[in-house]
Design an enzyme around this catalytic site. Structure first.
Site, mmCIF file in Angstrom:
data_model
loop_
_atom_site.group_PDB
_atom_site.id
_atom_site.type_symbol
_atom_site.label_atom_id
_atom_site.label_comp_id
_atom_site.label_asym_id
_atom_site.label_seq_id
_atom_site.Cartn_x
_atom_site.Cartn_y
_atom_site.Cartn_z
ATOM 1 C CG ASP A 1 12.782 21.065 58.216
ATOM 2 O OD1 ASP A 1 13.993 21.107 58.628
ATOM 3 O OD2 ASP A 1 11.994 22.221 58.669
ATOM 4 C CD GLU B 1 9.261 23.460 60.353
ATOM 5 O OE1 GLU B 1 8.595 24.356 61.261
ATOM 6 O OE2 GLU B 1 9.474 23.764 59.558
ATOM 7 C CG ASN B 2 7.898 21.140 57.547
ATOM 8 O OD1 ASN B 2 9.026 21.431 57.710
ATOM 9 N ND2 ASN B 2 6.945 22.155 57.400
ATOM 10 C CG HIS C 1 5.205 24.835 59.780
ATOM 11 N ND1 HIS C 1 4.306 26.072 59.287
ATOM 12 C CD2 HIS C 1 6.084 24.895 58.842
ATOM 13 C CE1 HIS C 1 4.635 26.275 58.174
ATOM 14 N NE2 HIS C 1 5.619 25.654 57.881
ATOM 15 C CG HIS D 1 13.261 25.848 62.448
ATOM 16 N ND1 HIS D 1 13.235 24.577 61.659
ATOM 17 C CD2 HIS D 1 12.190 26.323 61.795
ATOM 18 C CE1 HIS D 1 12.279 24.516 60.864
ATOM 19 N NE2 HIS D 1 11.378 25.476 60.907
ATOM 20 C CG HIS E 1 12.781 27.662 58.440
ATOM 21 N ND1 HIS E 1 11.537 27.407 58.551
ATOM 22 C CD2 HIS E 1 13.083 28.679 57.738
ATOM 23 C CE1 HIS E 1 10.852 28.261 58.116
ATOM 24 N NE2 HIS E 1 11.780 29.278 57.418
ATOM 25 C CG HIS F 1 12.360 22.246 53.798
ATOM 26 N ND1 HIS F 1 10.953 21.934 53.591
ATOM 27 C CD2 HIS F 1 12.123 22.688 55.066
ATOM 28 C CE1 HIS F 1 10.277 22.125 54.671
ATOM 29 N NE2 HIS F 1 10.955 22.250 55.577
HETATM 30 FE FE FE2 Z 1 10.157 25.918 59.404
HETATM 31 FE FE FE2 Z 2 10.356 23.066 57.658
#
Ligand code: FE2
Ligand code: FE2
Length: 260
Positions: free
Chosen positions: A8, A39-40, A68, A150, A175, A177
């Site tokens: 991510d 996604e982030n 996200h 994820h 997901h 992190h």
């Molecule tokens: Fe996520």
């Molecule tokens: Fe994430």
């Protein structure tokens, strides 16, 4: 075929680090193809069309997303048209975008599949059934297959790793992190890691400013979580695979970005 998968990418620090360093990383590690979870990117949640183009220009070949996905609605037309970005395959069938794609690495075709977990996450369709269906659709179209799972729970991630062992090149988690220390080749030959970690500021709580998360937690205060800045690292995994599709090696990738 050497594949770099980046976890991510979080906020501006993660985005800028990828954009500034990916060419050199590709070169140094003799990477043929780069897949990254995006996604982030946009302030910690979602991805804009400009950021999508910036990541592809910097050397990312395929982008995956996650829970996200819909934070930035401007990405919807890109999800609809591009073959270089995918959304989780086990979302409702009317969700915009594709759940898997293929990319020509020059040495052969890599299929990339995105799936969401169901443990401690919002309800989605069964990832096991979704990936069975997709593997049938891919058939002989790909030389290698990467699954970005994820998901929140390590047990959930291990289970899908075992479910897909010997059937895909790699199952790599995103997901949470935080990179896990379980990088391995499973018994039937698939490369696996529960979570490859994030590309972003590690002096943080999962990429967000520590004081803000603490204040919210200790005082139930309505605090907005901003993306942190310090100790930026790029985390992921490098897979080396020949033919047939099972990998020769998997190694953890981590690069600390000097911010001075
Ligand atoms: Fe996520
Ligand atoms: Fe994430």
């Amino acid at each position: 075929m050497r594949l770099l998968f980046l976890g991510d990418i979080v906020g501006k620090p993660g985005y800028q680090a990828v954009c500034s360093h990916l060419a050199e990383i590709r070169d140094h590690n003799q990477i043929d193809v780069v897949v990254a979870n995006a996604e982030n990117v946009d302030n910690g949640s979602g991805l804009t069309p400009d950021q999508y183009r910036g990541l592809l220009d910097s050397g990312v070949d395929v982008l995956t997303m996650g829970d996200h996905l819909t934070r930035c609605s401007a990405i919807s037309p890109v999800l609809k048209e591009s073959r270089q970005i995918i959304r989780p395959a086990n979302l409702p069938t009317k969700a915009v975008g594709m759940g898997w794609t293929t990319f020509d690495t020059g040495a052969g075709k890599l299929a990339v599949i995105s799936l969401l977990g169901r443990v401690y996450m919002r309800p989605v369709d069964c990832p096991f059934h979704a990936v069975d269906r997709i593997l049938g659709e891919i058939g002989e179209q790909a030389d290698w297959i990467l699954v970005d799972f994820h998901a929140e729970a390590t047990g959930d991630k291990q289970l899908i790793g075992r479910f897909l062992d010997g059937r895909v090149t790699a199952v790599l988690g995103t997901h949470t992190h935080v990179p896990t220390a379980d990088t391995c080749i499973l018994p039937k030959g698939t490369a696996f890691q529960c979570d490859v970690g994030m590309c972003g500021p590690h002096e943080s709580i999962l990429g967000r400013k520590i004081e803000q998360v603490l204040k919210h937690t200790l005082h139930a205060a309505p605090v907005r979580f901003h993306v942190a800045n310090d100790d930026v690292r790029l985390c992921g995994a490098i897979i080396d695979a020949g033919s047939p599709m099972l990998p020769r090696t998997i190694e953890r990738f981590e690069k600390r970005i000097d911010q001075r």
